[in-house]
Design an enzyme around this catalytic site. Structure first.
Site: not given
Ligand code: AHR
Length: 663
Positions: A50, A246, A377-378
């Site tokens: 990321e 994120c 993603n989340e």
């Molecule tokens: O790894 C950091 C963050 O943690 C990522 O962007 C997210 O997916 C999670 O909340």
């Protein structure tokens, strides 16, 4: 006399008792090599990339100039007016308006510098890391403005303002053109800067001012930092997930990650704010943007280079639910779905297809062989399920071979987690992405997490995990301590034992710049010239480099080894190389003696290799200054036929490689 005699007897008796007790503590471990259970996916141990902590711009993307195209919110952020001697001049920021939406601004330097020089200096990403005797490629988009006779002096400048590389460009025309020159650097400097100065009298418009090391990964122009990619390559990862995290979601939909804006010519990729710029007030990073120099083509290429399956994650019409939670209305979802379909064509389509043609034009006619794709993603709640259903039916209808990664939300348990798993199970989803950033104790207790998981339906992708220890100091790398790495190793024996349901796993986040991080712990730390693998990195490497093709049982007195007496273990066999890999983790502060018997196969060597990762203090960590404090070393161990006697030291991870006859 009688008393002394009694005392001696007592001592002898207790010594005998201690001896017997110790003998009882010798663990009798059996590895049942001829009882292979499920297959282990080639994707089992992967990496999560990321653009957080300066992982891309300022990190793996080797560009040394920050804000090279003056598109940051403050156009001269990272730049400083610089005069040498008597020179005078002026800096203007000009906007092209509609002429180039992706790159609107450029800088006009007007100089009166007949003897001296005038222009700009760039500070780099917390400085520029330059290495003695290495070549650096400078380039600039420029055109002459007005009459006059000017030259552009390029200077690499060290800490004491000493010049450690110089070059000159001249003969500019009044049309935008690319100019480039290579400079040799005469000193190593982690915090250098770059001067671009006009000499003479006149004006020059400049844009996309760039400086790259010549020896990027595979020597690709505008490429990636070789030392950082090497760290990934050495992991032999089964997959690489990108671009997050994120960052995929955006704080709102307008700054979500849009892959189509990250391909084609690097100069035409429109920069946007990095969502980690202002996410945490205590770690604010106002100069954090995404130039997309590392875009989706480069991600696919990176995956290929390091032998990992590419796993792109796409926005599913939902912004980060920790931020705005903005949703695209269901009747407006089509462009998002089209992005997913087009991405598959970009990765896999023939050169005759619209997007496949673009990939070929960018230098990769062959397919990238994409098989995995993440939808969101989340994300959580019914809004996610609603959107996932539409994505899934459109993608599966056109590309049934693509496996989709779905979200279990940000927590590894709780109402949302249960709800999402329930729905995704009903929908027969392919893989569910679980995230856990938890204490070391949680990881130790979690080694059995998957032992009783429902085997029917979706498989597990442990997509983001890291043990967050409370033991840390002001050194950024310190939270990646041995306590956390050891707990992860113990937990990973549980992932491996359950490889019939856990198909993929990745530590998160991957990279962090020591001077520009927002989140820790992280797997790999770096500064402008150096890189360090954390103890957690070495745990990942031990597991990934000794994956095996099938799980085999490893038992102590007939029982699965899941933490009793602080001992954890897993074993695999590689049917293509005929090697058995045995991982044993001791999380206690005492040595554990054991006798190991490999059943059902003949061991063909008398002496085998054991990789050992150990630390004496749970707070120990690797730093840029002391990078190998906790790192694996090899020991050879004698076997007696199929048996070996050994002791696993306190707080240690051992990986035995046992060559055997073909099963
Ligand atoms: O790894 C950091 C963050 O943690 C990522 O962007 C997210 O997916 C999670 O909340």
């Amino acid at each position: 006399m009688k008393q002394t005699y009694l005392k001696i007897c007592l001592i002898i008796a207790s010594l005998f008792l201690i001896n017997t007790m110790q003998a009882q503590l010798v663990q009798k471990i059996s590895v049942l090599a001829n009882k292979p259970k499920s297959e282990i996916q080639s994707t089992m141990w992967g990496i999560f990339f990321e653009d957080i902590n300066f992982a891309a711009d300022g990190g793996i993307y080797a560009e040394l100039v920050k804000n090279r195209s003056f598109e940051f919110y403050k156009p001269l952020m990272g730049w400083k007016e610089t005069k040498q001697g008597e020179a005078k001049g002026k800096i203007l920021i000009l906007n092209r308006g509609e002429a180039n939406q992706a790159n609107q601004r450029f800088v006009r330097i007007t100089a009166d510098a007949e003897k001296d020089s005038y222009g700009l200096s760039n500070e780099g990403f917390r400085g520029m890391g330059l290495i003695m005797n290495k070549q650096y490629n400078f380039s600039v988009l420029a055109r002459k403005f007005g009459d006059g006779n000017i030259r552009l002096k390029i200077e690499l400048v060290g800490a004491n303002d000493d010049k450690i590389g110089t070059a000159t460009l001249e003969q500019f025309t009044d049309q935008w053109e690319n100019y480039s020159v290579s400079l040799q650097c005469t000193a190593t400097e982690p915090k250098a800067k770059l001067n671009v100065l006009l000499e003479g009298k006149g004006g020059l418009d400049i844009d996309i001012v760039s400086l790259f090391p010549q020896d990027t990964w595979k020597n690709r122009p505008y490429g990636l930092r070789a030392d950082l990619v090497q760290m990934l390559f050495d992991l032999k990862p089964g997959f690489i997930r990108f671009p997050g995290g994120c960052i995929v979601e955006g704080q709102n939909l307008s700054n979500r990650y849009q892959w189509k804006k990250t391909i084609g010519s690097q100069q035409d990729r429109q920069l946007i704010l990095n969502r980690w710029n202002n996410e945490f007030s205590d770690r604010s990073t106002p100069d954090y943007f995404q130039s997309f120099g590392l875009g989706f083509f480069e991600y696919f290429q990176l995956a290929e280079d390091i032998g990992a399956e590419p796993l792109p994650i796409l926005n599913c019409g939902m912004a980060c639910q920790y931020n705005s939670g903005e949703l695209i209305a269901m009747d407006q979802l089509q462009p998002y779905i089209q992005d997913a379909l087009d991405l598959i064509e970009f990765a896999n389509g023939s050169s005759d297809s619209k997007w496949g043609k673009l990939r070929a034009e960018m230098g990769h006619p062959a397919s990238f062989n994409l098989k995995l794709l993440g939808v969101g993603n989340e994300q959580w709640d019914e809004q996610y399920i609603e959107r996932y259903k539409v994505f899934s039916s459109a993608i599966k209808a056109k590309y049934p071979y693509i496996k989709l990664i779905t979200s279990a939300g940000p927590s590894p348990d709780g109402n949302q987690f249960d709800y999402l798993w329930g729905e995704l199970r009903k929908l027969n989803a392919d893989l569910v992405d679980e995230h856990y950033y938890k204490s070391p104790d949680w990881f130790l207790n979690g080694a059995t997490r998957y032992d009783n998981y429902n085997r029917k339906g979706p498989k597990v992708f442990a997509g983001e995990y890291a043990a967050h220890s409370k033991k840390q100091n002001e050194n950024p790398e310190s939270q990646n301590n041995w306590e956390s790495a050891l707990a992860e190793a113990a937990f990973m024996t549980g992932l491996e034992r359950n490889a019939d349901i856990v198909y993929m796993a990745s530590y998160a986040p991957l990279f962090a710049h020591v001077d520009a991080w927002q989140w820790r712990p992280d797997l790999i730390w770096f500064d402008n010239t150096r890189v360090v693998g954390t103890p957690n990195y070495y745990v990942q490497k031990l597991f990934s480099n000794h994956r095996g093709t099938h799980i085999i049982p490893i038992l102590s007195e007939g029982n699965v080894i899941t933490g009793k007496d602080s001992l954890y273990a897993s074993a695999t066999i590689d049917k293509s190389t005929n090697e058995i890999f045995i991982k044993v983790v001791n999380t206690s502060s005492k040595q554990i003696p054991f006798e190991l018997n490999i059943e059902g196969v003949s061991v063909i060597k008398k002496s085998i290799i054991c990789q050992i990762l150990t630390g004496s203090n749970p707070m120990d960590y690797n730093s840029l200054d002391n990078p190998k404090k906790i790192s694996p070393f090899e020991k050879s161990i004698d076997m007696s036929g199929n048996k070996l006697k050994a002791s696993i030291e306190a707080h240690s991870v051992y990986v035995f490689t046992v060559p055997c006859k073909k099963l």
